[in-house]
Scaffold this motif. Structure first.
Motif, PDB file in Angstrom:
ATOM      1  N   GLY A   1      -6.890  -9.012   8.497  1.00 21.35           N
ATOM      2  CA  GLY A   1      -5.450  -8.885   8.341  1.00 21.35           C
ATOM      3  C   GLY A   1      -4.990  -8.670   6.922  1.00 21.35           C
ATOM      4  O   GLY A   1      -3.799  -8.629   6.657  1.00 21.35           O
ATOM      5  N   GLU A   2      -5.951  -8.536   5.997  1.00 20.32           N
ATOM      6  CA  GLU A   2      -5.561  -8.321   4.607  1.00 20.32           C
ATOM      7  C   GLU A   2      -6.034  -6.955   4.128  1.00 20.32           C
ATOM      8  O   GLU A   2      -7.045  -6.443   4.598  1.00 20.32           O
ATOM      9  CB  GLU A   2      -6.177  -9.397   3.708  1.00 20.32           C
ATOM     10  CG  GLU A   2      -5.502 -10.738   3.843  1.00 20.32           C
ATOM     11  CD  GLU A   2      -6.142 -11.756   2.908  1.00 20.32           C
ATOM     12  OE1 GLU A   2      -5.934 -11.649   1.698  1.00 20.32           O
ATOM     13  OE2 GLU A   2      -6.858 -12.630   3.433  1.00 20.32           O
ATOM     14  N   MET A   3      -5.270  -6.405   3.186  1.00 20.58           N
ATOM     15  CA  MET A   3      -5.673  -5.179   2.541  1.00 20.58           C
ATOM     16  C   MET A   3      -6.577  -5.581   1.390  1.00 20.58           C
ATOM     17  O   MET A   3      -6.120  -6.190   0.423  1.00 20.58           O
ATOM     18  CB  MET A   3      -4.417  -4.474   2.008  1.00 20.58           C
ATOM     19  CG  MET A   3      -4.675  -3.215   1.241  1.00 20.58           C
ATOM     20  SD  MET A   3      -5.216  -1.896   2.314  1.00 20.58           S
ATOM     21  CE  MET A   3      -3.917  -1.914   3.538  1.00 20.58           C
ATOM     22  N   ILE A   4      -7.882  -5.321   1.533  1.00 21.70           N
ATOM     23  CA  ILE A   4      -8.824  -5.772   0.505  1.00 21.70           C
ATOM     24  C   ILE A   4      -8.827  -4.795  -0.664  1.00 21.70           C
ATOM     25  O   ILE A   4      -8.818  -5.197  -1.826  1.00 21.70           O
ATOM     26  CB  ILE A   4     -10.261  -5.896   1.089  1.00 21.70           C
ATOM     27  CG1 ILE A   4     -10.256  -6.820   2.299  1.00 21.70           C
ATOM     28  CG2 ILE A   4     -11.229  -6.366   0.023  1.00 21.70           C
ATOM     29  CD1 ILE A   4      -9.855  -8.243   2.018  1.00 21.70           C
ATOM     30  N   GLU A   5      -8.879  -3.514  -0.334  1.00 25.91           N
ATOM     31  CA  GLU A   5      -8.978  -2.540  -1.414  1.00 25.91           C
ATOM     32  C   GLU A   5      -8.383  -1.207  -0.988  1.00 25.91           C
ATOM     33  O   GLU A   5      -8.547  -0.773   0.152  1.00 25.91           O
ATOM     34  CB  GLU A   5     -10.452  -2.349  -1.793  1.00 25.91           C
ATOM     35  CG  GLU A   5     -10.625  -1.568  -3.081  1.00 25.91           C
ATOM     36  CD  GLU A   5     -12.050  -1.648  -3.627  1.00 25.91           C
ATOM     37  OE1 GLU A   5     -12.824  -2.494  -3.141  1.00 25.91           O
ATOM     38  OE2 GLU A   5     -12.361  -0.862  -4.532  1.00 25.91           O
ATOM     39  N   PHE A   6      -7.670  -0.576  -1.896  1.00 30.03           N
ATOM     40  CA  PHE A   6      -7.103   0.735  -1.614  1.00 30.03           C
ATOM     41  C   PHE A   6      -7.383   1.640  -2.807  1.00 30.03           C
ATOM     42  O   PHE A   6      -7.287   1.211  -3.959  1.00 30.03           O
ATOM     43  CB  PHE A   6      -5.591   0.638  -1.398  1.00 30.03           C
ATOM     44  CG  PHE A   6      -4.931   1.985  -1.302  1.00 30.03           C
ATOM     45  CD1 PHE A   6      -4.901   2.663  -0.091  1.00 30.03           C
ATOM     46  CD2 PHE A   6      -4.372   2.587  -2.422  1.00 30.03           C
ATOM     47  CE1 PHE A   6      -4.313   3.923  -0.005  1.00 30.03           C
ATOM     48  CE2 PHE A   6      -3.777   3.840  -2.333  1.00 30.03           C
ATOM     49  CZ  PHE A   6      -3.751   4.509  -1.122  1.00 30.03           C
ATOM     50  N   GLY A   7      -7.747   2.882  -2.543  1.00 25.49           N
ATOM     51  CA  GLY A   7      -7.965   3.793  -3.661  1.00 25.49           C
ATOM     52  C   GLY A   7      -8.326   5.171  -3.173  1.00 25.49           C
ATOM     53  O   GLY A   7      -8.333   5.436  -1.959  1.00 25.49           O
TER      54      GLY A   7
ATOM     55  N   MET B   1       0.829  -1.200   0.000  1.00 26.66           N
ATOM     56  CA  MET B   1       0.000   0.000   0.000  1.00 26.66           C
ATOM     57  C   MET B   1       0.862   1.249   0.000  1.00 26.66           C
ATOM     58  O   MET B   1       1.815   1.337   0.750  1.00 26.66           O
ATOM     59  CB  MET B   1      -0.875  -0.016   1.248  1.00 26.66           C
ATOM     60  CG  MET B   1      -1.875   1.116   1.306  1.00 26.66           C
ATOM     61  SD  MET B   1      -2.803   1.040   2.858  1.00 26.66           S
ATOM     62  CE  MET B   1      -2.531   2.695   3.418  1.00 26.66           C
ATOM     63  N   PRO B   2       0.534   2.235  -0.850  1.00 29.06           N
ATOM     64  CA  PRO B   2       1.275   3.497  -0.823  1.00 29.06           C
ATOM     65  C   PRO B   2       0.645   4.486   0.160  1.00 29.06           C
ATOM     66  O   PRO B   2      -0.559   4.429   0.418  1.00 29.06           O
ATOM     67  CB  PRO B   2       1.104   4.017  -2.258  1.00 29.06           C
ATOM     68  CG  PRO B   2      -0.226   3.474  -2.685  1.00 29.06           C
ATOM     69  CD  PRO B   2      -0.476   2.202  -1.920  1.00 29.06           C
ATOM     70  N   ILE B   3       1.460   5.349   0.755  1.00 26.26           N
ATOM     71  CA  ILE B   3       0.956   6.460   1.570  1.00 26.26           C
ATOM     72  C   ILE B   3       1.392   7.724   0.839  1.00 26.26           C
ATOM     73  O   ILE B   3       2.588   8.009   0.762  1.00 26.26           O
ATOM     74  CB  ILE B   3       1.580   6.462   2.983  1.00 26.26           C
ATOM     75  CG1 ILE B   3       1.532   5.090   3.640  1.00 26.26           C
ATOM     76  CG2 ILE B   3       0.949   7.543   3.854  1.00 26.26           C
ATOM     77  CD1 ILE B   3       0.227   4.672   4.199  1.00 26.26           C
TER      78      ILE B   3
END
Lengths: 259, 314
Positions: A230-236, A31-33
């Protein structure tokens, strides 16, 4: 995830895993910040969002048996915050944190804000005064406390205490500021003040905020990540996540069918 | 059963409540009785000593050395000795105990070694005081060559109360919420900075309470002091720092720690074992003074705890 028009990155998780002893709490997070933006972490209780947040300032190092795997890259110097050679204290000097429950020290308002500077060896009274004032102004609490800097911080109201804790984190000019459900112990008016503050702070600092309140995420953040088990499901982009989520699980959560 | 409970029967419910209330009343009466017995015994003891010793309560009693004549015998060397021994005890037990407690709570890793250490600290608190006396006789008096001095006695009692100070320190530290520690570490503080600015100051009320309770216990200890050989008849005071001595030289700052001494419980023990009943009056009077010393220390502990805790809340 990375598009041509993406703004600069402040940090980036790469194949990040986290373990409490033998229990894997975070699974392969990428994941980007984005720099000078607000990124919200949402998800049901126990999904690992606080665990993830507390990895950015190596808070887990305070307790035995915790283990990181993978990388959290920190820019512009491209340091891996989790590398064995990186001192967690150095990480915490660059990454500030505001906790779920306001946790001012039972000392004066002034000493609370000056603490981070004292830890860095600042002894000059003038410099301390100036920086404490600037931090309190930055946290929008200066007008309320300027006449009671020597009063006990624990006598302030809950909302004031939380803004004081923000001032404490701001005083040392962090590059990234972590918020762990900062309004969950506050009333709606104090919550509004903190949200407004988060909005202003992103001019000068990158913010990563955990919230269990989806409206809050929608109000304050530019980017949103949905986590589950514990999982990253979606990022946007926040608008995209809330208006047209790609994953069924994200949609179920934000429409209230789950969580 | 179900048929009895069917419907509301005020008479039955009132009878039930009355039975319950009778038990309430019986237990509170029993409680008051038990409490009364304890308090009465202590009060009777203190009052008895005060009455028996009444004729000795004058300035001379505090300013006279021991004497063969009961009416002229005083507790000067005993109360000065007790205070000086307590001073050595506190100066030794507080830094050692606080540092040990701090280390165990804030620095030590949790593993079987620290488990064993923890269990043993609890055990140490239960070791009979005479055993500490024997240990001190071998180590402080002979091996280290401190002799039968205030230093030996102070160190012995420091060992005795060390577990109390360690346990009090650890409990006080444990009462500090984790969020305070995290708040400090989150701005980039080291463990030591966190301890120095937060943990120790916030634990101080609890630590001080433990220290004073420990000292109150130590001031009444007799067995280990007798074991290391405190004298029962002392007609001089330890040298005041920088005062002129009999041989014309000046005393050093710490000469008094090597001086022979006596303490209050030993003076009392000595007087009660005399055949002349007139000394029983002295013993009663000295017992009362010792009791007042202990109660004063406890009162200071309560006051300090109240004062210091007023500004510490989370």
């Amino acid at each position: 995830m990375q598009t041509a028009s993406a703004p600069a990155l402040k940090a980036e998780a790469r194949n990040f895993n986290f373990f409490y002893g033998d229990v894997q709490a975070l699974k392969n997070i990428n994941m980007p910040i984005h720099d000078k933006k607000v990124t919200a972490l949402i998800g049901p209780s126990g999904c690992g969002k606080s665990t993830y947040l507390r990895s950015f300032n190596r808070m887990h190092d305070l307790y035995p048996g915790n283990r990181y795997e993978g990388e959290i890259r920190f820019y512009p110097d491209n340091t891996n915050l989790l590398a064995p050679g990186v001192d967690p204290i150095e990480v915490r000097m660059r990454v500030g944190m505001v906790f779920q429950k306001p946790n001012p020290f039972p000392k004066s308002v002034f000493e609370n804000v000056a603490y981070g500077l004292r830890v860095r060896g600042e002894k000059n009274r003038r410099a301390l005064d100036d920086k404490v004032e600037a931090a309190l102004k930055g946290a929008a609490i200066w007008d309320e406390v300027k006449d009671r800097l020597q009063d006990l911080a624990t006598n302030l109201s809950g909302g004031q205490q939380q803004r004081l804790c923000i001032a404490r984190a701001l005083a040392t000019d962090p590059e990234l500021l972590l918020f762990d459900e900062p309004t969950s112990a506050l009333d709606p008016i104090a919550t509004g003040a903190i949200e407004e503050l988060v909005h202003e702070l992103k001019q000068r600092v990158t913010i990563l905020i955990v919230t269990h309140n989806m409206q809050q995420a929608a109000r304050v953040s530019d980017y949103t990540a949905y986590m589950y088990l514990g999982e990253m499901i979606e990022f946007g982009k926040t608008d995209d996540i809330f208006i047209k989520p790609q994953d069924k699980r994200t949609e179920d959560y934000i429409t209230g069918r789950m969580g | 059963m179900s048929s009895e409970n069917a419907g509301f029967d005020p008479a039955r419910i009132r009878a039930l409540i009355a039975r319950g209330k009778l038990k309430d009343a019986l237990f509170s009466a029993l409680g008051i009785l038990c409490l009364g017995i304890g308090l009465l015994v202590i009060f009777a003891l203190v009052a008895d000593m005060a009455v028996k010793g009444a004729e000795r309560f004058n300035l001379g009693f505090f300013l006279n050395f021991a004497s063969r004549r009961a009416t002229q015998a005083g507790i000067l060397s005993a109360w000065v000795g007790s205070l000086l021994v307590m001073l050595v005890t506190a100066m030794t037990a507080v830094p050692l105990g606080v540092a040990a407690g701090l280390y165990l709570e804030e620095y030590a890793r949790r593993n079987w070694i620290t488990e064993v250490i923890e269990i043993n600290i609890t055990n140490l608190a239960a070791v009979p005081s005479i055993v500490y006396g024997l240990l001190a006789l071998g180590i402080f008096v002979y091996a280290f060559g401190f002799g039968q001095s205030i230093l030996s006695a102070g160190l012995t009692l420091a060992l005795l109360i060390l577990p109390i100070v360690i346990v009090a320190t650890r409990e006080a530290i444990r009462a500090i919420p984790a969020m305070i520690r995290e708040g400090s570490m989150a701005v980039g503080a080291t463990r030591w900075q966190t301890c120095r600015y937060h943990i120790v100051p916030y634990a101080m009320p609890g630590i001080l309470t433990g220290v004073i309770i420990g000292l109150a216990r130590a001031i009444g200890e007799t067995a280990p002091i007798i074991t290391i050989g405190a004298l029962t008849f002392i007609a001089f005071l330890p040298p005041v720092p920088f005062s002129e001595l009999a041989d014309g030289t000046r005393a050093g700052l710490f000469d008094w720690v090597m001086s022979p001494f006596t303490v209050m419980p030993i003076q009392i023990f000595n007087w009660t074992s005399r055949p002349d009943p007139a000394f029983e009056v002295n013993a009663a009077a000295a017992g009362f003074v010792l009791m007042v010393m202990v109660l004063t220390m406890n009162a200071i502990a309560i006051w300090l705890r109240y004062r210091l805790r007023k500004n510490i809340k989370w």
